[in-house]
Design a protein around this motif. Structure first.
Motif, PDB file in Angstrom:
ATOM      1  N   UNK A  56      84.324  32.944  21.365  1.00 35.79           N
ATOM      2  CA  UNK A  56      83.160  33.019  22.244  1.00 35.79           C
ATOM      3  C   UNK A  56      83.494  32.461  23.624  1.00 35.79           C
ATOM      4  N   UNK A  57      84.391  31.486  23.678  1.00 34.19           N
ATOM      5  CA  UNK A  57      84.787  30.880  24.946  1.00 34.19           C
ATOM      6  C   UNK A  57      85.678  31.795  25.778  1.00 34.19           C
ATOM      7  N   UNK A  58      86.222  32.822  25.161  1.00 37.63           N
ATOM      8  CA  UNK A  58      87.133  33.721  25.864  1.00 37.63           C
ATOM      9  C   UNK A  58      86.443  34.376  27.062  1.00 37.63           C
ATOM     10  N   UNK A  59      85.226  34.836  26.889  1.00 38.01           N
ATOM     11  CA  UNK A  59      84.488  35.443  28.010  1.00 38.01           C
ATOM     12  C   UNK A  59      84.149  34.393  29.064  1.00 38.01           C
ATOM     13  N   UNK A  60      83.763  33.228  28.589  1.00 36.96           N
ATOM     14  CA  UNK A  60      83.392  32.133  29.488  1.00 36.96           C
ATOM     15  C   UNK A  60      84.596  31.648  30.310  1.00 36.96           C
ATOM     16  N   UNK A  61      85.776  31.725  29.736  1.00 36.85           N
ATOM     17  CA  UNK A  61      86.979  31.230  30.402  1.00 36.85           C
ATOM     18  C   UNK A  61      87.366  32.081  31.606  1.00 36.85           C
ATOM     19  N   UNK A  62      86.843  33.300  31.666  1.00 35.34           N
ATOM     20  CA  UNK A  62      87.084  34.205  32.794  1.00 35.34           C
ATOM     21  C   UNK A  62      88.575  34.333  33.106  1.00 35.34           C
ATOM     22  N   UNK A  64      92.046  36.149  33.894  1.00 33.97           N
ATOM     23  CA  UNK A  64      92.380  37.349  34.650  1.00 33.97           C
ATOM     24  C   UNK A  64      92.618  38.477  33.652  1.00 33.97           C
ATOM     25  N   UNK A  65      92.497  39.725  34.078  1.00 42.36           N
ATOM     26  CA  UNK A  65      92.770  40.831  33.145  1.00 42.36           C
ATOM     27  C   UNK A  65      94.159  40.724  32.511  1.00 42.36           C
ATOM     28  N   UNK A  66      95.147  40.308  33.289  1.00 40.97           N
ATOM     29  CA  UNK A  66      96.495  40.163  32.751  1.00 40.97           C
ATOM     30  C   UNK A  66      96.550  39.074  31.680  1.00 40.97           C
ATOM     31  N   UNK A  67      95.973  37.903  31.974  1.00 45.21           N
ATOM     32  CA  UNK A  67      95.978  36.796  31.016  1.00 45.21           C
ATOM     33  C   UNK A  67      95.164  37.139  29.775  1.00 45.21           C
ATOM     34  N   UNK A  68      94.046  37.818  29.969  1.00 46.90           N
ATOM     35  CA  UNK A  68      93.218  38.242  28.830  1.00 46.90           C
ATOM     36  C   UNK A  68      94.011  39.186  27.930  1.00 46.90           C
ATOM     37  N   UNK A  69      94.727  40.118  28.534  1.00 45.04           N
ATOM     38  CA  UNK A  69      95.553  41.049  27.761  1.00 45.04           C
ATOM     39  C   UNK A  69      96.645  40.333  26.990  1.00 45.04           C
ATOM     40  N   UNK A  70      97.307  39.403  27.649  1.00 40.87           N
ATOM     41  CA  UNK A  70      98.363  38.632  26.977  1.00 40.87           C
ATOM     42  C   UNK A  70      97.771  37.849  25.812  1.00 40.87           C
ATOM     43  N   UNK A  71      96.643  37.202  26.056  1.00 38.20           N
ATOM     44  CA  UNK A  71      95.994  36.413  25.004  1.00 38.20           C
ATOM     45  C   UNK A  71      95.655  37.293  23.796  1.00 38.20           C
ATOM     46  N   UNK A  72      94.985  38.410  24.035  1.00 47.43           N
ATOM     47  CA  UNK A  72      94.556  39.247  22.914  1.00 47.43           C
ATOM     48  C   UNK A  72      95.749  39.888  22.196  1.00 47.43           C
ATOM     49  N   UNK A  73      96.776  40.279  22.941  1.00 51.18           N
ATOM     50  CA  UNK A  73      97.966  40.861  22.289  1.00 51.18           C
ATOM     51  C   UNK A  73      98.718  39.806  21.475  1.00 51.18           C
TER      52      UNK A  73
END
Length: 158
Positions: A56-62, A64-73
């Motif tokens: 749930x904190x992932x959206x709140x953490x905002x 970057x698209x690159x960091x979000x992609x790395x995190x989810x992958x």
């Protein structure tokens, strides 16, 4: 005979199972590092007391698209590793039960572990369709390596 400095007359294959677990878990540590280092100022860090609430904190953490992609992958690579761990353990156990040669067991286990390391790196850094295809090839190669242990064990026991 030796492989990466190991004497292949000794059976190290069972040690490969905990090594595979570590390799499967490693992407999660990377994902948490990315989460904590790339999160927006003032947002909460990863909290290991309630790890499932961190999604749930992932959206709140905002991120970057690159960091979000790395995190989810990275998290997906971890999940895939744990999904394949039982198959790896079963293949190693089948090979040991059939008394395959230590050379066969060690080499196959090492090839699988190397394929999982490559898989994790390719998965986490992947941003293109062609790299995603490479990831799939690496994944299938690792599975074929495991299946070869089942076939060799079956042939020996037949």
């Amino acid at each position: 005979m030796s492989f990466i400095g190991l004497n292949l007359t000794n059976n190290y294959s069972l040690y490969a199972v905990p090594a595979a677990w570590i390799i499967a878990f490693a992407p999660h540590f990377y994902a948490v590092t990315v989460f904590n280092s790339e999160r927006a100022p003032g947002t909460p860090e990863w909290d290991n007391r309630e790890p499932h609430s961190n999604l749930a904190k992932l959206k709140e953490a905002k991120l970057s698209p690159n960091a979000h992609g790395i995190y989810t992958r990275a998290e997906a690579a971890q999940q895939n590793g744990f999904q394949n761990l039982p198959l790896f353990a079963a293949a190693v156990l089948a090979g040991n039960f059939a008394r395959l040669s230590p050379s066969t067991l060690n080499t196959t286990a090492a090839l699988y572990l190397v394929s999982r390391i490559i898989y994790n790196v390719v998965y986490i850094t992947n941003t293109t369709k062609s790299t995603a295809n490479v990831r799939s090839v690496v994944f299938v190669s690792g599975v074929i390596t495991l299946m070869s242990l089942f076939v060799k064990a079956g042939n020996k026991l037949f």
